[in-house]
Design a protein around this motif. Structure first.
Motif, PDB file in Angstrom:
ATOM      1  N   LEU A 106      -0.020  10.610  37.562  1.00  0.00           N
ATOM      2  CA  LEU A 106       0.919  10.010  36.607  1.00  0.00           C
ATOM      3  C   LEU A 106       2.109   9.386  37.332  1.00  0.00           C
ATOM      4  O   LEU A 106       2.522   8.265  37.033  1.00  0.00           O
ATOM      5  CB  LEU A 106       1.415  11.070  35.627  1.00  0.00           C
ATOM      6  CG  LEU A 106       0.392  11.775  34.731  1.00  0.00           C
ATOM      7  CD1 LEU A 106       1.098  12.712  33.764  1.00  0.00           C
ATOM      8  CD2 LEU A 106      -0.461  10.773  33.981  1.00  0.00           C
ATOM      9  N   ILE A 107       2.664  10.133  38.278  1.00  0.00           N
ATOM     10  CA  ILE A 107       3.825   9.631  39.025  1.00  0.00           C
ATOM     11  C   ILE A 107       3.458   8.375  39.803  1.00  0.00           C
ATOM     12  O   ILE A 107       4.208   7.393  39.824  1.00  0.00           O
ATOM     13  CB  ILE A 107       4.371  10.717  39.978  1.00  0.00           C
ATOM     14  CG1 ILE A 107       4.990  11.860  39.163  1.00  0.00           C
ATOM     15  CG2 ILE A 107       5.393  10.135  40.948  1.00  0.00           C
ATOM     16  CD1 ILE A 107       5.413  13.052  39.999  1.00  0.00           C
ATOM     17  N   ASN A 108       2.285   8.388  40.437  1.00  0.00           N
ATOM     18  CA  ASN A 108       1.852   7.227  41.213  1.00  0.00           C
ATOM     19  C   ASN A 108       1.692   5.998  40.331  1.00  0.00           C
ATOM     20  O   ASN A 108       2.133   4.892  40.702  1.00  0.00           O
ATOM     21  CB  ASN A 108       0.540   7.550  41.935  1.00  0.00           C
ATOM     22  CG  ASN A 108       0.072   6.429  42.832  1.00  0.00           C
ATOM     23  OD1 ASN A 108      -0.737   5.600  42.436  1.00  0.00           O
ATOM     24  ND2 ASN A 108       0.585   6.400  44.045  1.00  0.00           N
ATOM     25  N   ILE A 109       1.078   6.167  39.167  1.00  0.00           N
ATOM     26  CA  ILE A 109       0.910   5.040  38.237  1.00  0.00           C
ATOM     27  C   ILE A 109       2.267   4.543  37.754  1.00  0.00           C
ATOM     28  O   ILE A 109       2.534   3.336  37.718  1.00  0.00           O
ATOM     29  CB  ILE A 109       0.033   5.463  37.033  1.00  0.00           C
ATOM     30  CG1 ILE A 109      -1.405   5.693  37.498  1.00  0.00           C
ATOM     31  CG2 ILE A 109       0.075   4.403  35.935  1.00  0.00           C
ATOM     32  CD1 ILE A 109      -2.310   6.277  36.431  1.00  0.00           C
ATOM     33  N   LEU A 110       3.155   5.483  37.407  1.00  0.00           N
ATOM     34  CA  LEU A 110       4.480   5.101  36.927  1.00  0.00           C
ATOM     35  C   LEU A 110       5.258   4.342  38.001  1.00  0.00           C
ATOM     36  O   LEU A 110       5.949   3.357  37.706  1.00  0.00           O
ATOM     37  CB  LEU A 110       5.253   6.343  36.483  1.00  0.00           C
ATOM     38  CG  LEU A 110       6.647   6.116  35.877  1.00  0.00           C
ATOM     39  CD1 LEU A 110       6.577   5.156  34.695  1.00  0.00           C
ATOM     40  CD2 LEU A 110       7.276   7.444  35.457  1.00  0.00           C
ATOM     41  N   GLU A 111       5.138   4.794  39.258  1.00  0.00           N
ATOM     42  CA  GLU A 111       5.826   4.099  40.350  1.00  0.00           C
ATOM     43  C   GLU A 111       5.363   2.648  40.464  1.00  0.00           C
ATOM     44  O   GLU A 111       6.186   1.734  40.650  1.00  0.00           O
ATOM     45  CB  GLU A 111       5.587   4.832  41.672  1.00  0.00           C
ATOM     46  CG  GLU A 111       6.381   6.126  41.815  1.00  0.00           C
ATOM     47  CD  GLU A 111       6.050   6.873  43.090  1.00  0.00           C
ATOM     48  OE1 GLU A 111       6.902   7.641  43.564  1.00  0.00           O
ATOM     49  OE2 GLU A 111       4.925   6.693  43.619  1.00  0.00           O
ATOM     50  N   HIS A 112       4.056   2.433  40.351  1.00  0.00           N
ATOM     51  CA  HIS A 112       3.531   1.072  40.458  1.00  0.00           C
ATOM     52  C   HIS A 112       3.912   0.227  39.247  1.00  0.00           C
ATOM     53  O   HIS A 112       4.202  -0.968  39.383  1.00  0.00           O
ATOM     54  CB  HIS A 112       2.010   1.107  40.624  1.00  0.00           C
ATOM     55  CG  HIS A 112       1.562   1.485  41.994  1.00  0.00           C
ATOM     56  ND1 HIS A 112       1.288   2.787  42.357  1.00  0.00           N
ATOM     57  CD2 HIS A 112       1.362   0.739  43.113  1.00  0.00           C
ATOM     58  CE1 HIS A 112       0.929   2.824  43.628  1.00  0.00           C
ATOM     59  NE2 HIS A 112       0.959   1.600  44.105  1.00  0.00           N
ATOM     60  N   VAL A 113       3.908   0.837  38.070  1.00  0.00           N
ATOM     61  CA  VAL A 113       4.324   0.117  36.863  1.00  0.00           C
ATOM     62  C   VAL A 113       5.785  -0.301  36.982  1.00  0.00           C
ATOM     63  O   VAL A 113       6.160  -1.433  36.643  1.00  0.00           O
ATOM     64  CB  VAL A 113       4.105   0.982  35.609  1.00  0.00           C
ATOM     65  CG1 VAL A 113       4.773   0.347  34.390  1.00  0.00           C
ATOM     66  CG2 VAL A 113       2.615   1.171  35.339  1.00  0.00           C
ATOM     67  N   VAL A 114       6.616   0.624  37.461  1.00  0.00           N
ATOM     68  CA  VAL A 114       8.046   0.326  37.626  1.00  0.00           C
ATOM     69  C   VAL A 114       8.238  -0.829  38.606  1.00  0.00           C
ATOM     70  O   VAL A 114       9.086  -1.713  38.391  1.00  0.00           O
ATOM     71  CB  VAL A 114       8.817   1.581  38.086  1.00  0.00           C
ATOM     72  CG1 VAL A 114      10.211   1.225  38.592  1.00  0.00           C
ATOM     73  CG2 VAL A 114       8.915   2.589  36.947  1.00  0.00           C
ATOM     74  N   GLU A 115       7.448  -0.849  39.680  1.00  0.00           N
ATOM     75  CA  GLU A 115       7.532  -1.972  40.630  1.00  0.00           C
ATOM     76  C   GLU A 115       7.253  -3.297  39.934  1.00  0.00           C
ATOM     77  O   GLU A 115       7.944  -4.293  40.150  1.00  0.00           O
ATOM     78  CB  GLU A 115       6.535  -1.765  41.774  1.00  0.00           C
ATOM     79  CG  GLU A 115       6.937  -0.698  42.773  1.00  0.00           C
ATOM     80  CD  GLU A 115       5.892  -0.519  43.865  1.00  0.00           C
ATOM     81  OE1 GLU A 115       4.950  -1.356  43.923  1.00  0.00           O
ATOM     82  OE2 GLU A 115       5.997   0.438  44.639  1.00  0.00           O
ATOM     83  N   ASP A 116       6.229  -3.298  39.072  1.00  0.00           N
ATOM     84  CA  ASP A 116       5.885  -4.515  38.341  1.00  0.00           C
ATOM     85  C   ASP A 116       6.993  -4.920  37.372  1.00  0.00           C
ATOM     86  O   ASP A 116       7.311  -6.102  37.233  1.00  0.00           O
ATOM     87  CB  ASP A 116       4.581  -4.322  37.556  1.00  0.00           C
ATOM     88  CG  ASP A 116       3.362  -4.249  38.466  1.00  0.00           C
ATOM     89  OD1 ASP A 116       3.465  -4.671  39.630  1.00  0.00           O
ATOM     90  OD2 ASP A 116       2.309  -3.768  38.017  1.00  0.00           O
ATOM     91  N   LEU A 117       7.581  -3.913  36.705  1.00  0.00           N
ATOM     92  CA  LEU A 117       8.619  -4.194  35.717  1.00  0.00           C
ATOM     93  C   LEU A 117       9.904  -4.692  36.364  1.00  0.00           C
ATOM     94  O   LEU A 117      10.556  -5.605  35.864  1.00  0.00           O
ATOM     95  CB  LEU A 117       8.913  -2.940  34.888  1.00  0.00           C
ATOM     96  CG  LEU A 117       7.771  -2.413  34.017  1.00  0.00           C
ATOM     97  CD1 LEU A 117       8.204  -1.134  33.313  1.00  0.00           C
ATOM     98  CD2 LEU A 117       7.349  -3.448  32.992  1.00  0.00           C
ATOM     99  N   VAL A 118      10.266  -4.079  37.495  1.00  0.00           N
ATOM    100  CA  VAL A 118      11.517  -4.423  38.164  1.00  0.00           C
ATOM    101  C   VAL A 118      11.528  -5.882  38.620  1.00  0.00           C
ATOM    102  O   VAL A 118      12.564  -6.550  38.622  1.00  0.00           O
ATOM    103  CB  VAL A 118      11.757  -3.477  39.359  1.00  0.00           C
ATOM    104  CG1 VAL A 118      12.818  -4.025  40.306  1.00  0.00           C
ATOM    105  CG2 VAL A 118      12.164  -2.100  38.850  1.00  0.00           C
ATOM    106  N   GLU A 119      10.350  -6.399  38.989  1.00  0.00           N
ATOM    107  CA  GLU A 119      10.260  -7.784  39.444  1.00  0.00           C
ATOM    108  C   GLU A 119      10.684  -8.776  38.364  1.00  0.00           C
ATOM    109  O   GLU A 119      11.130  -9.881  38.660  1.00  0.00           O
ATOM    110  CB  GLU A 119       8.824  -8.098  39.889  1.00  0.00           C
ATOM    111  CG  GLU A 119       8.418  -7.410  41.180  1.00  0.00           C
ATOM    112  CD  GLU A 119       6.985  -7.745  41.559  1.00  0.00           C
ATOM    113  OE1 GLU A 119       6.367  -8.567  40.837  1.00  0.00           O
ATOM    114  OE2 GLU A 119       6.485  -7.196  42.553  1.00  0.00           O
ATOM    115  N   LYS A 120      10.547  -8.377  37.087  1.00  0.00           N
ATOM    116  CA  LYS A 120      10.771  -9.307  35.987  1.00  0.00           C
ATOM    117  C   LYS A 120      11.983  -8.952  35.133  1.00  0.00           C
ATOM    118  O   LYS A 120      12.218  -9.568  34.094  1.00  0.00           O
ATOM    119  CB  LYS A 120       9.527  -9.344  35.092  1.00  0.00           C
ATOM    120  CG  LYS A 120       8.250  -9.693  35.845  1.00  0.00           C
ATOM    121  CD  LYS A 120       7.021  -9.480  34.992  1.00  0.00           C
ATOM    122  CE  LYS A 120       5.749  -9.759  35.781  1.00  0.00           C
ATOM    123  NZ  LYS A 120       4.532  -9.490  34.992  1.00  0.00           N
TER     124      LYS A 120
END
Length: 386
Positions: free
Chosen positions: A84-98
């Motif tokens: 869960l943490i790993n998925i959330l970290e990657h999602v946050v990376e995607d969100l932060v870009e935009k």
């Protein structure tokens, strides 16, 4: 997956609200989810949840966050939350870009808060109960009976000269792995001792272990399979994290592969008494290397009646990748080196991962009688018979 399906529903809902905060459209959220769930072990069950995703839910990010954490707390400590943490970290990376700076700060704070909450939940793993500690006396029977059982253990796996490095447990030496080594050698694997005397789980073993790994890799011209029992599994995981280009796979046997810094065990007091400082104080940086999951196939063998280590610490996050497996056996911690099931699973795992199959696929019907997963399935089938 059934136990965790409700959790993933809440998790997807929580991230959906995080996406709404970042002004993402449904199609963008679905794309992000699909990308990060495609390698999940249960992707077939999760992708339909993503397809049904909408932004019509009336709850907000705070309530969905608390709901997700509450379910984790109810399910109890688990290494599976690493996924869960790993998925959330990657999602946050995607969100932060935009996102704009203000939303970016909120998104990062949500991630850190989620990680803290999960860390607190995972601190609740208790040390082995007294009954399990008393059952460790079985190891005397296991070590003596192996001499009678060994001639009858099936030898159908073909090792084809593949190199296997075996690392002994805490306070053990190469004699501790003698039966596993002898069995793998009989199957045609090329086995190697660790050759560093008694394993006291100290970081100064690592340079010599790295030299040995490189020497085997260069001499054999093949990646090295590493099998580690108990404390030996710590070194197996670190070698795989540092040198995935030289490691074919790792098999850990009753090894605490995560959460060692806060692990509760009845031997803690003995370690501190004889060594002056606790293991985590002496080798903090060494133990911190255990948290990442190596990018090689992993098989973790554990027993729920372990009297020395909390068995939950001996399981890796199966949901993280499809080449990670946790396999339960019957037996004591001290007797795992002379456990027939352990010998069979180790050989099956080595072959299965090399061939890209599952351990269950390489296990014969007769062998399955030795494993709890077989009897658990039988119980479930009987329960639902009517």
């Amino acid at each position: 997956m059934n136990d965790y399906l409700h959790l993933y529903e809440a998790f997807i809902e929580f991230i959906t609200h995080l996406g709404k905060k970042n002004k993402l459209a449904v199609r963008d959220l679905k794309r992000i989810f699909s990308k990060h769930f495609k390698d999940h072990q249960d992707s077939e069950d999760l992708l339909p949840l993503i397809k049904k995703l909408t932004l019509d839910n009336e709850s907000d990010i705070n309530s969905s966050f608390q709901k997700c954490i509450r379910i984790c707390d109810e399910l109890g400590p688990s290494r599976e939350y690493y996924t869960l943490i790993n998925i959330l970290e990657h999602v946050v990376e995607d969100l932060v870009e935009k996102s704009d700076p203000k939303t970016t700060e909120l998104t990062k704070n949500v991630l850190e808060s989620f990680k803290r909450q999960i860390a607190q939940i995972n601190l609740k793993i208790p040390k082995p109960p007294l009954f399990n500690m008393l059952l460790e006396g079985r190891s005397l029977v296991e070590w003596t009976s192996i001499y009678a059982f060994y001639p009858f253990i099936p030898k159908r796996i073909k090792g084809d000269g593949r190199p296997v490095l075996l690392i002994p447990p805490y306070l053990g030496d190469d004699y501790s792995t003698s039966f596993v080594r002898r069995y793998l050698t009989s199957l045609g694997f090329k086995t190697y001792k660790w050759d560093q005397g008694v394993n006291l789980i100290k970081s100064h073993y690592i340079p010599r272990l790295e030299e040995k790994l490189e020497d085997i890799f260069r001499t054999r011209g093949q990646k090295v399979n590493i099998v580690g029992w108990s404390g030996g599994g710590l070194f197996a995981k670190i070698m795989a994290n540092r040198h995935p280009d030289m490691v074919e796979q790792i098999v850990t046997i009753g090894s605490p592969v995560w959460g060692v810094m806060d692990m509760k065990t009845p031997v803690n007091g003995v370690l501190e008494f004889f060594r002056g400082k606790s293991l985590k104080e002496r080798n903090k940086r060494f133990l911190e290397e255990l948290d990442p999951i190596p990018n090689v196939p992993i098989t973790c063998i554990y027993t729920k009646t372990d009297g020395l280590l909390p068995w939950k610490h001996c399981m890796e996050a199966e949901s993280f990748r499809k080449d990670i497996a946790n396999i339960e056996v019957y037996g004591s911690h001290s007797g795992l080196g002379a456990n027939v099931s352990v010998l069979l699973i180790t050989a099956n795992a080595l072959q299965a991962n090399i061939e890209g199959r599952t351990v269950e696929d390489t296990t014969t019907f007769i062998e399955r009688f030795l494993y709890p997963f077989y009897w658990n399935k039988k119980k479930r089938s009987l329960f639902f018979l009517n």
